[in-house]
Write an enzyme that holds these catalytic residues in place. Structure first.
Site, mmCIF file in Angstrom:
data_model
loop_
_atom_site.group_PDB
_atom_site.id
_atom_site.type_symbol
_atom_site.label_atom_id
_atom_site.label_comp_id
_atom_site.label_asym_id
_atom_site.label_seq_id
_atom_site.Cartn_x
_atom_site.Cartn_y
_atom_site.Cartn_z
ATOM 1 N N HIS A 10 0.410 -1.309 0.313
ATOM 2 C CA HIS A 10 0.193 -0.112 -0.220
ATOM 3 C C HIS A 10 1.014 1.478 0.002
ATOM 4 C CE1 HIS A 10 -4.523 0.409 0.020
ATOM 5 N NE2 HIS A 10 -4.237 1.908 0.440
ATOM 6 N N ASP B 106 2.919 -3.289 -7.048
ATOM 7 C CA ASP B 106 3.262 -1.589 -6.503
ATOM 8 C C ASP B 106 3.490 -1.610 -5.275
ATOM 9 O OD1 ASP B 106 1.620 -1.498 -4.243
ATOM 10 O OD2 ASP B 106 -0.251 -1.243 -5.046
#
Length: 430
Positions: free
Chosen positions: A325, A356
């Protein structure tokens, strides 16, 4: 994005430089970040750029990437290169997606629409945020004005209200989403000092809850709350801060803001959101039952442990996004690229793997692909572009990352992103 995209992008900037023009959006991440901070309000900067705790996970993301070095090969014909990939039945021009970033309205009005249109102009998927500042229907309509059928996904935060979960899924299907990315690592908010020190939670100001206020099931819950108010609920004491919050809620709610000032529904919507937006009891049993609730490919976002990756594969999910995150949830967590290596080895090609968190440049994307990711998701950089130049700024950031990926691949002796593997890298000792 045709072959030679990197050189075309590079040459366009240099040609403009002949007339003394300079890029409005910096081409390096460091300067991009510095200028974006100047352009953002303190609350926007805290929310977008901030991380959990002391920021150790954000630093771990960078260290994880720096531990791998690209080893260029020479005297190979790299005049023709391909960045395109296949992902869930769609051909994408590059292995890049725009990550969902909540409360984008802190940075720019109609942020999600601007991001969606920028993504559509490049043919790259935008993962529409569950915490968006515009309803998914409005974003997809805007994207389709740029390119009909532009690729888009939907990010799902699993609410405590199962009817709302189903409603979100039905709406995502109706808007033509290519996949649903279920965020697993935010069943509660992490400890984020930058926001806490400002006493700033965007959602409490009515920012970032447009998916909810635009949802029929959510509106029904709010109607019930207004019709049957809690007699023990305390009203906020009158103050300048309370008035500012009321105005913010009114402006972010659907309809005329001046009417919303006296309507009970906008304030009830914020209260309802804070009560039901995410479910800490979410479990593998819920994920196992998701296939019966949607026809969309299911991608699990937030997996970092190889055992969790194996369990996901065992349930037949269509994809995994290795993510911490952006360092915003757990301070001291493993870097996403370090986790990627173990997850790739555990999964063994049985499902699509994206990554990510901390990926900033085309060279970073090259490393992620070489380590086994099928695609990379870009978060903060495109938000910084939004802060500097709106829709055009988002497009420029993504075009720059893609151009650098193309040049890095060619200069390293490779012609196709699909053929990248760990042989293109060397792991450093530190």
């Amino acid at each position: 994005m045709d072959q030679g995209w990197g050189r075309e992008r590079q040459n366009a900037i240099y040609r403009a430089g002949i007339a003394d023009a300079r890029p409005t959006v910096p081409t390096d991440f460091g300067e991009l970040e510095r200028r974006a901070r100047q352009a953002m309000s303190p609350k926007a900067w805290a929310y977008i750029a901030g991380g959990a705790g002391e920021g150790a996970t954000m630093r771990a993301n960078r260290r994880a990437l720096d531990r791998w070095a690209i080893v260029p090969r020479v005297l190979r014909d790299t005049s023709q290169r391909s960045l395109s990939i296949e992902l869930f039945g769609q051909t994408l021009p590059a292995p890049l997606l725009l990550s969902p970033v909540g409360a984008g309205g802190l940075v720019a009005r109609n942020a999600d629409i601007a991001i969606g249109k920028a993504a559509a102009s490049l043919g790259l998927p935008y993962i529409l945020s569950n915490q968006g500042s515009s309803a998914m229907e409005d974003v997809t309509t805007a994207m389709d004005t740029v390119a009909a059928g532009a690729p888009r996904w939907f990010q799902l935060y699993w609410s405590v209200d199962e009817g709302l979960v189903d409603s979100f899924l039905r709406r995502a299907e109706a808007t033509g989403a290519s996949a649903v990315a279920v965020t697993l690592d935010t069943t509660m908010l992490g400890w984020r000092p930058q926001d806490l020190n400002l006493g700033s939670l965007p959602f409490a100001q009515g920012e970032g809850i447009a998916q909810y206020t635009g949802d029929p099931r959510f509106r029904a819950i709010v109607d019930e709350k207004v019709a049957n108010p809690d007699p023990e609920a305390e009203s906020p004491k009158p103050s300048l801060g309370a008035i500012k919050t009321l105005v913010s809620i009114a402006r972010n709610a659907p309809g005329a803001w001046w009417r919303n000032l006296v309507d009970k529904h906008p304030r009830a919507a914020v209260e309802t959101f804070l009560e039901i937006y995410s479910r800490p009891s979410l479990s593998w049993t819920d994920i196992a039952g998701l296939r019966a609730r949607t026809s969309l490919p299911i991608v699990l976002k937030g997996i970092l442990h190889p055992d969790d990756a194996r369990q996901a594969v065992g349930l037949g999910v269509d994809g995994i996004i290795v993510s911490n995150h952006g360092g915003r949830q757990v301070d001291g967590s493993i870097g996403s690229i370090d986790a990627l290596v173990d997850v790739v080895d555990a999964v063994g090609g049985q499902t699509k793997i994206l990554v990510d968190s901390g990926i900033r440049t085309g060279a970073d994307v090259f490393k992620a692909l070489a380590l086994g990711a099928d695609a990379a998701c870009i978060g903060r950089p495109h938000m910084y572009g939004l802060a500097l130049r709106g829709q055009a700024g988002v497009a420029e950031v993504m075009a720059n990352i893609t151009a650098e990926l193309d040049l890095t691949m060619g200069l390293s002796g490779h012609t196709d992103v699909a053929s990248l593997d760990r042989g293109a890298l060397s792991k450093l000792d530190y």
